[in-house]
Motif scaffolding. Structure first.
Motif, PDB file in Angstrom:
ATOM      1  N   TYR A 179       0.827  -1.204   0.000  1.00 25.47           N
ATOM      2  CA  TYR A 179       0.000   0.000   0.000  1.00 25.47           C
ATOM      3  C   TYR A 179       0.865   1.260   0.000  1.00 25.47           C
ATOM      4  CZ  TYR A 179      -3.183   3.605   1.668  1.00 25.47           C
ATOM      5  OH  TYR A 179      -3.897   4.765   1.805  1.00 25.47           O
ATOM      6  N   LYS A 180       1.792   1.330   0.930  1.00 23.08           N
ATOM      7  CA  LYS A 180       2.628   2.539   1.043  1.00 23.08           C
ATOM      8  C   LYS A 180       3.519   2.707  -0.188  1.00 23.08           C
ATOM      9  CE  LYS A 180       3.873   4.074   5.117  1.00 23.08           C
ATOM     10  NZ  LYS A 180       3.017   5.210   5.303  1.00 23.08           N
ATOM     11  N   GLY A 181       4.008   1.607  -0.726  1.00 22.56           N
ATOM     12  CA  GLY A 181       4.815   1.677  -1.937  1.00 22.56           C
ATOM     13  C   GLY A 181       4.017   2.198  -3.123  1.00 22.56           C
ATOM     14  N   LEU A 182       2.805   1.688  -3.292  1.00 25.25           N
ATOM     15  CA  LEU A 182       1.950   2.156  -4.386  1.00 25.25           C
ATOM     16  C   LEU A 182       1.505   3.602  -4.180  1.00 25.25           C
ATOM     17  CD1 LEU A 182      -0.165  -1.060  -5.064  1.00 25.25           C
ATOM     18  CD2 LEU A 182       1.569  -0.030  -6.571  1.00 25.25           C
ATOM     19  N   MET A 183       1.258   3.981  -2.936  1.00 23.98           N
ATOM     20  CA  MET A 183       0.902   5.374  -2.653  1.00 23.98           C
ATOM     21  C   MET A 183       2.049   6.300  -3.051  1.00 23.98           C
ATOM     22  SD  MET A 183      -2.156   5.811  -1.497  1.00 23.98           S
ATOM     23  CE  MET A 183      -2.102   7.359  -0.602  1.00 23.98           C
ATOM     24  N   ALA A 184       3.274   5.940  -2.674  1.00 25.26           N
ATOM     25  CA  ALA A 184       4.445   6.767  -3.002  1.00 25.26           C
ATOM     26  C   ALA A 184       4.653   6.826  -4.515  1.00 25.26           C
ATOM     27  CB  ALA A 184       5.683   6.220  -2.306  1.00 25.26           C
ATOM     28  N   LEU A 185       4.490   5.688  -5.179  1.00 26.58           N
ATOM     29  CA  LEU A 185       4.673   5.640  -6.633  1.00 26.58           C
ATOM     30  C   LEU A 185       3.653   6.527  -7.354  1.00 26.58           C
ATOM     31  CD1 LEU A 185       6.081   4.363  -9.113  1.00 26.58           C
ATOM     32  CD2 LEU A 185       4.365   2.526  -8.967  1.00 26.58           C
ATOM     33  N   GLN A 186       2.389   6.426  -6.963  1.00 30.52           N
ATOM     34  CA  GLN A 186       1.342   7.234  -7.599  1.00 30.52           C
ATOM     35  C   GLN A 186       1.572   8.724  -7.352  1.00 30.52           C
ATOM     36  OE1 GLN A 186      -2.835   5.179  -7.507  1.00 30.52           O
ATOM     37  NE2 GLN A 186      -1.795   4.770  -5.574  1.00 30.52           N
ATOM     38  N   SER A 187       1.931   9.061  -6.137  1.00 29.53           N
ATOM     39  CA  SER A 187       2.170  10.459  -5.798  1.00 29.53           C
ATOM     40  C   SER A 187       3.338  11.012  -6.608  1.00 29.53           C
ATOM     41  CB  SER A 187       2.443  10.577  -4.298  1.00 29.53           C
ATOM     42  OG  SER A 187       2.655  11.911  -3.943  1.00 29.53           O
ATOM     43  N   ARG A 188       4.362  10.207  -6.755  1.00 28.76           N
ATOM     44  CA  ARG A 188       5.541  10.635  -7.515  1.00 28.76           C
ATOM     45  C   ARG A 188       5.195  10.802  -9.003  1.00 28.76           C
ATOM     46  NH1 ARG A 188      10.836  10.983  -6.329  1.00 28.76           N
ATOM     47  NH2 ARG A 188      12.348  10.584  -7.974  1.00 28.76           N
ATOM     48  N   LEU A 189       4.418   9.847  -9.547  1.00 28.23           N
ATOM     49  CA  LEU A 189       4.059   9.901 -10.965  1.00 28.23           C
ATOM     50  C   LEU A 189       3.123  11.078 -11.284  1.00 28.23           C
ATOM     51  CD1 LEU A 189       3.507   6.122 -11.800  1.00 28.23           C
ATOM     52  CD2 LEU A 189       5.413   7.574 -12.537  1.00 28.23           C
ATOM     53  N   GLN A 190       2.212  11.383 -10.369  1.00 27.92           N
ATOM     54  CA  GLN A 190       1.236  12.443 -10.629  1.00 27.92           C
ATOM     55  C   GLN A 190       1.620  13.767  -9.972  1.00 27.92           C
ATOM     56  OE1 GLN A 190      -2.640  10.486  -9.819  1.00 27.92           O
ATOM     57  NE2 GLN A 190      -2.892  10.703 -12.035  1.00 27.92           N
ATOM     58  N   GLY A 191       2.663  13.767  -9.202  1.00 27.71           N
ATOM     59  CA  GLY A 191       3.135  15.000  -8.587  1.00 27.71           C
ATOM     60  C   GLY A 191       2.365  15.434  -7.357  1.00 27.71           C
ATOM     61  N   LYS A 192       1.333  14.694  -7.004  1.00 29.53           N
ATOM     62  CA  LYS A 192       0.564  15.010  -5.794  1.00 29.53           C
ATOM     63  C   LYS A 192      -0.250  13.786  -5.381  1.00 29.53           C
ATOM     64  CE  LYS A 192      -3.332  16.869  -8.387  1.00 29.53           C
ATOM     65  NZ  LYS A 192      -4.275  17.938  -8.550  1.00 29.53           N
ATOM     66  N   LYS A 193      -0.753  13.861  -4.165  1.00 33.59           N
ATOM     67  CA  LYS A 193      -1.569  12.782  -3.631  1.00 33.59           C
ATOM     68  C   LYS A 193      -3.039  13.140  -3.845  1.00 33.59           C
ATOM     69  CE  LYS A 193      -2.472  10.571   0.826  1.00 33.59           C
ATOM     70  NZ  LYS A 193      -2.099  10.550   2.234  1.00 33.59           N
ATOM     71  N   ILE A 194      -3.803  12.215  -4.421  1.00 30.26           N
ATOM     72  CA  ILE A 194      -5.241  12.440  -4.611  1.00 30.26           C
ATOM     73  C   ILE A 194      -6.017  11.304  -3.939  1.00 30.26           C
ATOM     74  CG2 ILE A 194      -4.953  13.802  -6.718  1.00 30.26           C
ATOM     75  CD1 ILE A 194      -5.756  11.340  -8.333  1.00 30.26           C
ATOM     76  N   PRO A 195      -7.281  11.534  -3.553  1.00 24.92           N
ATOM     77  CA  PRO A 195      -8.043  10.519  -2.815  1.00 24.92           C
ATOM     78  C   PRO A 195      -8.127   9.154  -3.501  1.00 24.92           C
ATOM     79  CG  PRO A 195      -9.160  12.621  -2.664  1.00 24.92           C
ATOM     80  CD  PRO A 195      -8.015  12.810  -3.631  1.00 24.92           C
ATOM     81  N   PHE A 196      -8.194   9.129  -4.823  1.00 17.34           N
ATOM     82  CA  PHE A 196      -8.304   7.850  -5.518  1.00 17.34           C
ATOM     83  C   PHE A 196      -7.071   6.976  -5.310  1.00 17.34           C
ATOM     84  CE2 PHE A 196      -7.748   5.127  -9.284  1.00 17.34           C
ATOM     85  CZ  PHE A 196      -8.914   4.373  -9.178  1.00 17.34           C
TER      86      PHE A 196
END
Length: 159
Positions: free
Chosen positions: A32-49
């Motif tokens: 979970y935390k790895g995927l959260m970090a990856l998505q945030s890095r790829l999109q430049g921010k954290k979003i609820p989805f």
């Protein structure tokens, strides 16, 4: 349980279940935390989805196997999710604030439903629940003496 397994077997089973449970939770958190970090890095921010998506992937990979440990965890989470969604629906105004505590009604409906399922669609219930309910509601129809209550009420006719 003590009637069928030695203390050593019970302790080994408890240790194995505890290990499996904690290992699965650790794998899930890492995923979970790895995927959260990856998505945030790829999109430049954290979003609820992101949290929903990461948890879906982690849930599929780590808890996707239908076994007793995962089943218990999923049932535990399901009850909490339903309560949380109910509270969220009230908080967001989708459902009006109850004038009285709805818990007694929820308790009545849950018990009514589970006993109806047990009596008429038993096979749909989880095996451990079926076993407990069989002991409480079927096996308890026959009593021999106080040992049925204190030890185990299913006995052979050798007495």
């Amino acid at each position: 349980l003590f009637l069928f397994f030695s203390l050593r077997e019970k302790l080994k089973s408890i240790a194995q279940a505890t290990y499996t449970h904690s290992r699965n939770l650790a794998y899930f958190v890492f995923t979970y935390k790895g995927l959260m970090a990856l998505q945030s890095r790829l999109q430049g921010k954290k979003i609820p989805f992101h949290s929903f998506f990461a948890a879906c992937i982690g849930g599929w990979l780590v808890f996707g196997e239908n076994n007793p440990i995962n089943s218990q965890i999923i049932m535990y989470l399901l009850s909490r999710v339903l309560f949380g969604l109910s509270r969220l629906a009230v908080e967001k105004g989708y459902v009006p604030q109850p004038k009285q505590d709805p818990f007694p009604l929820v308790a009545a409906l849950i018990w009514g439903t589970v006993l109806w399922l047990f009596e008429y669609h038993r096979q749909t219930l989880q095996p451990s629940l079926q076993s407990s309910m069989t002991y409480l509601y079927d096996d308890s129809n026959v009593w021999h003496d106080i040992s049925d209550f204190l030890v185990y009420n299913k006995r052979t006719d050798s007495k």
